[in-house]
Design a protein around this motif. Structure first.
Motif, mmCIF file in Angstrom:
data_model
loop_
_atom_site.group_PDB
_atom_site.id
_atom_site.type_symbol
_atom_site.label_atom_id
_atom_site.label_comp_id
_atom_site.label_asym_id
_atom_site.label_seq_id
_atom_site.Cartn_x
_atom_site.Cartn_y
_atom_site.Cartn_z
ATOM 1 N N MET A 1 0.844 -1.183 0.000
ATOM 2 C CA MET A 1 0.000 0.000 0.000
ATOM 3 C C MET A 1 0.886 1.242 0.000
ATOM 4 N N LYS A 2 0.517 2.218 -0.809
ATOM 5 C CA LYS A 2 1.295 3.436 -0.924
ATOM 6 C C LYS A 2 0.551 4.608 -0.278
ATOM 7 N N TRP A 3 1.272 5.705 -0.068
ATOM 8 C CA TRP A 3 0.676 6.907 0.517
ATOM 9 C C TRP A 3 -0.549 7.353 -0.277
ATOM 10 N N HIS A 4 -0.412 7.357 -1.622
ATOM 11 C CA HIS A 4 -1.522 7.906 -2.421
ATOM 12 C C HIS A 4 -2.805 7.081 -2.293
ATOM 13 N N ASP A 5 -2.713 5.890 -1.702
ATOM 14 C CA ASP A 5 -3.903 5.066 -1.477
ATOM 15 C C ASP A 5 -4.761 5.597 -0.324
ATOM 16 N N PHE A 6 -4.160 6.400 0.559
ATOM 17 C CA PHE A 6 -4.934 6.842 1.728
ATOM 18 C C PHE A 6 -4.702 8.296 2.139
ATOM 19 N N LEU A 7 -3.686 8.940 1.624
ATOM 20 C CA LEU A 7 -3.414 10.318 2.032
ATOM 21 C C LEU A 7 -4.378 11.290 1.361
ATOM 22 N N VAL A 8 -5.000 12.136 2.161
ATOM 23 C CA VAL A 8 -5.871 13.197 1.651
ATOM 24 C C VAL A 8 -4.979 14.436 1.512
ATOM 25 N N THR A 9 -4.551 14.720 0.267
ATOM 26 C CA THR A 9 -3.561 15.789 0.092
ATOM 27 C C THR A 9 -4.069 17.150 0.558
ATOM 28 N N ASP A 10 -5.376 17.382 0.469
ATOM 29 C CA ASP A 10 -5.900 18.663 0.945
ATOM 30 C C ASP A 10 -5.977 18.723 2.469
ATOM 31 N N ALA A 11 -5.677 17.611 3.130
ATOM 32 C CA ALA A 11 -5.634 17.596 4.599
ATOM 33 C C ALA A 11 -4.180 17.611 5.086
ATOM 34 N N ILE A 12 -3.278 18.070 4.224
ATOM 35 C CA ILE A 12 -1.890 18.278 4.626
ATOM 36 C C ILE A 12 -1.797 19.707 5.164
ATOM 37 N N ILE A 13 -1.309 19.824 6.386
ATOM 38 C CA ILE A 13 -1.157 21.137 7.015
ATOM 39 C C ILE A 13 0.342 21.376 7.203
ATOM 40 N N ALA A 14 0.898 22.259 6.377
ATOM 41 C CA ALA A 14 2.345 22.493 6.403
ATOM 42 C C ALA A 14 2.784 23.352 7.581
ATOM 43 N N ASP A 15 1.837 24.015 8.236
ATOM 44 C CA ASP A 15 2.179 24.854 9.374
ATOM 45 C C ASP A 15 1.089 24.752 10.441
ATOM 46 N N LEU A 16 1.151 23.663 11.203
ATOM 47 C CA LEU A 16 0.179 23.473 12.283
ATOM 48 C C LEU A 16 0.255 24.642 13.257
ATOM 49 N N LYS A 17 -0.895 25.132 13.657
ATOM 50 C CA LYS A 17 -0.944 26.242 14.610
ATOM 51 C C LYS A 17 -0.870 25.725 16.050
ATOM 52 N N ALA A 18 -1.380 24.527 16.271
ATOM 53 C CA ALA A 18 -1.467 23.955 17.616
ATOM 54 C C ALA A 18 -0.085 23.751 18.224
ATOM 55 N N THR A 19 -0.029 23.906 19.553
ATOM 56 C CA THR A 19 1.221 23.633 20.254
ATOM 57 C C THR A 19 1.071 22.510 21.280
ATOM 58 N N ASP A 20 -0.180 22.033 21.475
ATOM 59 C CA ASP A 20 -0.347 20.879 22.361
ATOM 60 C C ASP A 20 -1.074 19.759 21.619
ATOM 61 N N ARG A 21 -0.974 18.575 22.165
ATOM 62 C CA ARG A 21 -1.469 17.362 21.524
ATOM 63 C C ARG A 21 -2.938 17.450 21.130
ATOM 64 N N ASP A 22 -3.800 17.792 22.071
ATOM 65 C CA ASP A 22 -5.241 17.785 21.788
ATOM 66 C C ASP A 22 -5.612 18.782 20.697
ATOM 67 N N ASP A 23 -5.015 19.980 20.742
ATOM 68 C CA ASP A 23 -5.303 20.981 19.716
ATOM 69 C C ASP A 23 -4.796 20.526 18.341
ATOM 70 N N GLN A 137 11.339 19.747 7.542
ATOM 71 C CA GLN A 137 11.808 20.989 6.917
ATOM 72 C C GLN A 137 10.810 21.539 5.899
ATOM 73 N N SER A 138 9.806 20.762 5.545
ATOM 74 C CA SER A 138 8.825 21.214 4.556
ATOM 75 C C SER A 138 8.017 22.377 5.111
ATOM 76 N N THR A 139 7.812 23.393 4.273
ATOM 77 C CA THR A 139 7.050 24.558 4.725
ATOM 78 C C THR A 139 5.798 24.793 3.887
ATOM 79 N N THR A 140 5.601 23.962 2.843
ATOM 80 C CA THR A 140 4.399 24.097 2.020
ATOM 81 C C THR A 140 3.791 22.715 1.767
ATOM 82 N N ARG A 141 2.507 22.716 1.446
ATOM 83 C CA ARG A 141 1.818 21.474 1.108
ATOM 84 C C ARG A 141 2.501 20.817 -0.098
ATOM 85 N N GLU A 142 2.912 21.631 -1.055
ATOM 86 C CA GLU A 142 3.545 21.110 -2.274
ATOM 87 C C GLU A 142 4.831 20.355 -1.955
ATOM 88 N N GLU A 143 5.641 20.904 -1.039
ATOM 89 C CA GLU A 143 6.884 20.221 -0.658
ATOM 90 C C GLU A 143 6.568 18.868 -0.023
#
Length: 158
Positions: A1-23, A137-143
């Motif tokens: 199984m490969k990433w593209h079988d299950f990864l939702v590319t629009d649900a990639i967040i290159a800069d999470l705002k949260a600083t704790d686990r639950d958030d 090190q990735s800073t964008t969804r594209e990377e």
């Protein structure tokens, strides 16, 4: 199984705002729901199940990575999102270090084999120092998408 079988590319967040686990979990669940990976009325249930699981044992397995996951009877198709934090998230990881890369996986309860295959793919990539470093090190969804495509291509040749 490969990433593209299950990864939702629009649900990639290159800069999470949260600083704790639950958030961080909430931010990622919201991205998956916003992109059709789960019904909106499951939001609180999914968050609660994942947080509950984390309380029993962190999915932050060290080296700056966490893989929270849940199996649910109303999830129809396996779906994952990726979150990268520049600041680091306190995930109560096994090595007590902050987490910078999170892969959150939602799986149908009645497809345990697919769940295991996806987890195997996720972990085999996250075990690689280069993959972890490039992801962090990735800073964008594209990377991140490029890195995932490269990992899938290497799986074909490796």
């Amino acid at each position: 199984m490969k990433w593209h079988d299950f990864l939702v590319t629009d649900a990639i967040i290159a800069d999470l705002k949260a600083t704790d686990r639950d958030d961080a979990i909430i931010e990622m669940i919201d991205a998956l729901i916003a992109n059709g990976a789960a019904p909106a009325d499951l939001r609180d249930d999914l968050i609660q199940q994942i947080v509950e699981r984390e309380k029993h044992g962190s999915t932050g397995f060290g080296k700056g990575v966490a893989v929270p996951h849940v199996k649910h009877e109303r999830i129809e198709k396996m779906a994952a999102g990726i979150g990268v934090s520049q600041k680091g998230v306190d995930f109560n990881a096994l090595d007590k270090a902050p987490v910078y890369s999170i892969v959150l996986l939602l799986s149908p309860k009645d497809k345990p084999d697919e769940h295991l295959q996806a987890m195997e793919n996720i972990f085999s990539n996250l075990q690689k120092d280069t993959f972890r470093r490039f992801l962090r090190q990735s800073t964008t969804r594209e990377e991140i998408e490029d890195l995932i495509q490269e990992a899938d291509a290497q799986q074909l040749t490796g």
